[in-house]
Write a protein that holds these residues in place. Sequence first.
Motif, PDB file in Angstrom:
ATOM      1  N   GLY A 301       7.517  76.050 -19.245  1.00  0.00           N
ATOM      2  CA  GLY A 301       6.627  75.021 -19.756  1.00  0.00           C
ATOM      3  C   GLY A 301       7.360  73.955 -20.555  1.00  0.00           C
ATOM      4  O   GLY A 301       6.743  73.053 -21.106  1.00  0.00           O
ATOM      5  N   ARG A 302       8.659  74.050 -20.637  1.00  0.00           N
ATOM      6  CA  ARG A 302       9.447  73.099 -21.424  1.00  0.00           C
ATOM      7  C   ARG A 302       9.001  73.040 -22.880  1.00  0.00           C
ATOM      8  O   ARG A 302       9.225  72.043 -23.573  1.00  0.00           O
ATOM      9  CB  ARG A 302       9.361  71.695 -20.830  1.00  0.00           C
ATOM     10  N   GLY A 303       8.307  74.099 -23.297  1.00  0.00           N
ATOM     11  CA  GLY A 303       7.820  74.124 -24.673  1.00  0.00           C
ATOM     12  C   GLY A 303       8.961  74.025 -25.667  1.00  0.00           C
ATOM     13  O   GLY A 303       8.872  73.334 -26.683  1.00  0.00           O
ATOM     14  N   GLY A 304      10.037  74.699 -25.345  1.00  0.00           N
ATOM     15  CA  GLY A 304      11.208  74.681 -26.229  1.00  0.00           C
ATOM     16  C   GLY A 304      11.734  73.276 -26.438  1.00  0.00           C
ATOM     17  O   GLY A 304      11.989  72.849 -27.564  1.00  0.00           O
ATOM     18  N   GLU A 305      11.831  72.523 -25.321  1.00  0.00           N
ATOM     19  CA  GLU A 305      12.362  71.157 -25.430  1.00  0.00           C
ATOM     20  C   GLU A 305      11.441  70.270 -26.272  1.00  0.00           C
ATOM     21  O   GLU A 305      11.900  69.467 -27.064  1.00  0.00           O
ATOM     22  CB  GLU A 305      12.474  70.525 -24.036  1.00  0.00           C
ATOM     23  N   GLU A 306      10.129  70.475 -26.073  1.00  0.00           N
ATOM     24  CA  GLU A 306       9.199  69.586 -26.771  1.00  0.00           C
ATOM     25  C   GLU A 306       9.225  69.803 -28.274  1.00  0.00           C
ATOM     26  O   GLU A 306       9.046  68.866 -29.044  1.00  0.00           O
ATOM     27  CB  GLU A 306       7.779  69.762 -26.197  1.00  0.00           C
ATOM     28  N   ILE A 307       9.448  71.035 -28.692  1.00  0.00           N
ATOM     29  CA  ILE A 307       9.440  71.214 -30.151  1.00  0.00           C
ATOM     30  C   ILE A 307      10.804  70.987 -30.791  1.00  0.00           C
ATOM     31  O   ILE A 307      10.889  70.789 -31.989  1.00  0.00           O
ATOM     32  CB  ILE A 307       8.868  72.582 -30.590  1.00  0.00           C
ATOM     33  N   GLU A 308      11.864  70.944 -29.974  1.00  0.00           N
ATOM     34  CA  GLU A 308      13.179  70.669 -30.557  1.00  0.00           C
ATOM     35  C   GLU A 308      13.189  69.328 -31.291  1.00  0.00           C
ATOM     36  O   GLU A 308      13.707  69.209 -32.391  1.00  0.00           O
ATOM     37  CB  GLU A 308      14.247  70.651 -29.465  1.00  0.00           C
TER      38      GLU A 308
END
Length: 457
Positions: A301-308
């Motif tokens: 979900g690219r969640g990691g990238e979005e919160i970085e």
Amino acid sequence: MRLTGESCLVVGAGEVALRKVRLLRAAGARLTLVAPQCHAELRALFEAGELDWREREFSESDIAGQRLIIAATGDRTVNARVSRAAQVQGIPVNVVDDPELSSFITPAIVDRSPLVIAVSSGGNVPVLARLVRARLESMIPAGFGHLARFAGSFRDKVKARFPEVGARRQFWEAVLEGPLADDVIGGNEERARVAMEQALENGVGPDSGCVYLVGAGPGNPDLLTFRALRLMQQADVVLYDNLVAPSLLELVRRDAERIYVGKERNNHALPQEAINALLARLALSGKRVLRLKGGDPFTFGRGGEEIETLVEQSIPFEVVPGITSASGAAAYAGIPLTHRDHAQSVTFVTGHRKDGSIALDWPALVRPGQTVVIYMGVSTARELCAAFIAHGKPATTPAAVVEWATCETQRTVVGTLADLSDKISEFGIHSPALIIVGEVVQLADKLAWYRRVESHT
Ligand code: SAH
């Protein structure tokens, strides 16, 4: 009624009495039971010295010195005697399921102590009161008790800071409907305390923006978490993409701004970097930003990238897990991902091409005794199935594709590695869909309960 340390009498000691005893104990009452026999759990409490037990029939003399009485004998004659004796003495009495004999009734309660909600049907239809209670239980987060206590601990300070009633009410509304309250409910009291002190100092409602990265599940609104639904109903602005079913979007607060950020494969409405930057910009402008994701935000979900990006800019955020589509598809298509006879492990992979090829660890994926679930693999299905076979997986291995899993439009097509891609074309299966490879797929015929399974031409 304050019952802490007060003497209370329960006549009867069965299952029903036990329920009442639990409530009275939670209220801190000193309990006496009267009954010739006793439920095992009540007996254990008696043996532990937690309550008194008069091992005999009820007698009018038991009433003396009691603050509150409950009759739960199941014998109307005895119950009526208890009721009469209590009322003569002016002691509140409740006869379970018998409003006529009761001087007070016990409502169904939603307990978020110190916040307590009582639901009563006036003794007419307790089942309805219980149904209403169940609805409230699901609407009011478990953390509301923390919130009530948290707010209580600031009561005097707020009163001193805002002596005028109107200003005080405004302040509390801003606090209780804001991100600070969500922090408390979500268990981050430390951060909330700091924000609260700051808000008191500035004299305005706390309005710092934040981002909620929320998993909306595979599409069926019933599969949202309570937390997801609550945040959806509070957001100022929502960023969503194709994977979020329209029926889910309808649950977002009506006057929230909606921003479509796309993400059709090869046709990104907004590049990932732009989404990351937009999230940050909106939060910095003081908005409560909801980033709604299909499935689970941390599974493809690219969640990691979005919160970085948010971490870099010290923007507060929270991540809410969702049911990932593999779990949804498995449950709704009747394909258990693991099974003692067929699969001891399950692997989630993406079938998405990166730089023109599908980079997967094939020797690992073709090992027997496992299930492989492929996300984003419909358009590359032919290549994927061929690769499985080329790396030694038998062509007869069962394989399925599940389109729009958990939704009303769900379709499951079952085949083998040899023919699945033909069937995908034949049935016109499109994204979003998952491919499941492994022996467990055979079970779909037997276990599918939600929608038909297709397999033949
Ligand atoms: N974060 C998501 C996955 C995003 S990647 C999750 O946890 O589910 C996008 C892929 O997810 C789609 O290509 C498809 O393979 C799968 N997917 C998402 N929702 C789906 C659904 N309702 N039915 C089948 N597959 C789905």
